[in-house]
Design an enzyme around this catalytic site. Structure first.
Site, PDB file in Angstrom:
ATOM      1  N   TYR A  71       0.829  -1.198   0.000  1.00  0.00           N
ATOM      2  CA  TYR A  71       0.000   0.000   0.000  1.00  0.00           C
ATOM      3  C   TYR A  71       0.868   1.256   0.000  1.00  0.00           C
ATOM      4  O   TYR A  71       1.409   1.667   1.018  1.00  0.00           O
ATOM      5  CB  TYR A  71      -0.926   0.030   1.220  1.00  0.00           C
ATOM      6  CG  TYR A  71      -1.808  -1.192   1.377  1.00  0.00           C
ATOM      7  CD1 TYR A  71      -2.197  -1.964   0.290  1.00  0.00           C
ATOM      8  CD2 TYR A  71      -2.271  -1.575   2.644  1.00  0.00           C
ATOM      9  CE1 TYR A  71      -3.014  -3.075   0.450  1.00  0.00           C
ATOM     10  CE2 TYR A  71      -3.082  -2.677   2.805  1.00  0.00           C
ATOM     11  CZ  TYR A  71      -3.442  -3.430   1.709  1.00  0.00           C
ATOM     12  OH  TYR A  71      -4.249  -4.531   1.870  1.00  0.00           O
ATOM     13  N   HIS A 157       0.547 -12.233   1.422  1.00  0.00           N
ATOM     14  CA  HIS A 157      -0.291 -11.285   0.688  1.00  0.00           C
ATOM     15  C   HIS A 157      -0.468 -11.713  -0.764  1.00  0.00           C
ATOM     16  O   HIS A 157       0.489 -11.749  -1.546  1.00  0.00           O
ATOM     17  CB  HIS A 157       0.342  -9.892   0.743  1.00  0.00           C
ATOM     18  CG  HIS A 157      -0.600  -8.785   0.410  1.00  0.00           C
ATOM     19  ND1 HIS A 157      -0.201  -7.462   0.272  1.00  0.00           N
ATOM     20  CD2 HIS A 157      -1.946  -8.776   0.193  1.00  0.00           C
ATOM     21  CE1 HIS A 157      -1.242  -6.709   0.002  1.00  0.00           C
ATOM     22  NE2 HIS A 157      -2.313  -7.482  -0.072  1.00  0.00           N
TER      23      HIS A 157
END
Length: 349
Positions: A71, A157
């Protein structure tokens, strides 16, 4: 799983929202803050705005915060760590981050913006790495950006195309860090339900995060993931409960995104029918979207994005909104949305 029923009919006098426990003992508030937007997802924000969002979330009782190196090329982790230090000095909160994408210096691209949805300079590039060394490096760098000495939860992830290394060296490295106390609980976070179910079935995970697959519009996690997770005592965190936008407003906007793309007409029409049922019962669609996954006892938290303090307060208001059982019954009997509280073979405790 354990659960404290949330006081959804009036404002709570408690400073902390109700929690549900992982088998590791970590207690997650039933509503968590997802910090992808702190990394300038789709549009720029500021350090101050992120600090105010975290401050409002803490004031409203949220104690679970999720981020990832992906992010904003580390920006989200840095902003979240700084904001949590200012608001809580790290005490009493659960922080999760993710591994699998290393951030590597990229001077050749520093002159342009990141091309993966975040409005940040492309001074680094993401490199997939689920090796032991890659996992250890990723966690070490996340700890530094967050300004903490431990991660309460570490997720693999998006290992969709990396099952082999993620399910072997990746999960083994996280288990090693769990044994050392550097990481509290381990798991996988994905935008699908099938592979997380395989992680639960074949590896020693404590929790999985499933994004967009347990919502008012998509219940694919009910088919396999939630039953196997419940049978093995693995917690499930539900993310992307607005399906990236279509369920985020009381009135369905046909131009809103669904799973980060244009919403198919049939999906828009179904969302509108669900919204109409909500309206008949005096409930706004986004409130039902937030509370729906929590009707399954295997879900330990719902994580929503909160860019601003207004977002934090509005999401908590949606979580607290009074929703009559008659609404869930109508959605269930009409076939619009199955009620997990009725369909689940587990019962709340």
């Amino acid at each position: 799983m354990t659960s404290t029923p949330p006081p959804r009919d009036h404002a709570s006098i408690e400073r902390t929202l109700p929690t549900r426990a992982l088998r590791t003992g970590h207690r997650l508030t039933e509503l968590g803050l997802g910090a992808a937007q702190f990394g300038n997802l789709f549009t720029e924000t500021t350090d101050d705005e992120s600090h105010r969002a975290v401050g409002a979330a803490v004031e409203e009782g949220i104690r679970y915060f999720d981020t990832a190196p992906h992010y904003g090329l580390g920006l989200s982790e840095r902003r979240l760590g700084d904001a949590l230090h200012a608001a809580t000095r790290r005490g009493g909160v659960v922080i999760s981050s993710k591994v699998g994408r290393l951030l590597v210096d990229s001077p050749d691209t520093a002159h342009r913006l990141d091309d993966d949805g975040f409005v940040v300079p492309a001074t680094k590039r993401r490199v997939w790495d689920f090796s032991r060394d890659g996992i250890l490096r990723s966690v070490e760098e996340s700890l530094a950006r967050l300004g903490t000495d431990r991660l309460d939860i570490a997720y693999l992830h998006d290992p969709d195309d990396h099952w082999g290394p993620a399910s072997s060296s990746g999960i083994a490295a996280l288990a090693e860090l769990r044994d050392q106390g550097v990481v509290g609980a381990i798991g996988a976070g994905m935008n699908q339900a099938a592979m997380p179910a395989e992680f639960v079935r074949r590896t020693d995970v404590d929790v999985v995060m499933v994004a967009g697959r347990f919502t008012l519009l998509d219940q694919s996690a009910l088919d396999d993931l939630l039953p196997v997770a419940g049978a093995r005592g693995v917690g499930v965190v539900a993310a992307a409960v607005y399906n990236s936008g279509l369920l985020s407003s009381a009135a369905v906007d046909g131009s809103a995104t669904y799973d980060y793309g244009a919403a198919p007409r049939a999906v828009v029409e179904r969302a509108a029918r669900i919204a109409a049922v909500c309206d008949r019962h005096g409930v706004e669609l986004p409130a039902a979207a937030v509370q729906y996954p929590l009707r399954h006892p295997g879900v330990v938290s719902v994580v929503t994005g909160m860019r601003t303090q207004e977002h934090a307060r509005s999401n908590v208001a949606r979580y607290r909104a009074a929703i009559p059982e008659a609404l869930w019954e109508e959605l269930h009997v009409t076939g619009l949305v199955p009620d997990p509280a009725r369909a689940s073979r587990f019962s709340r405790t």
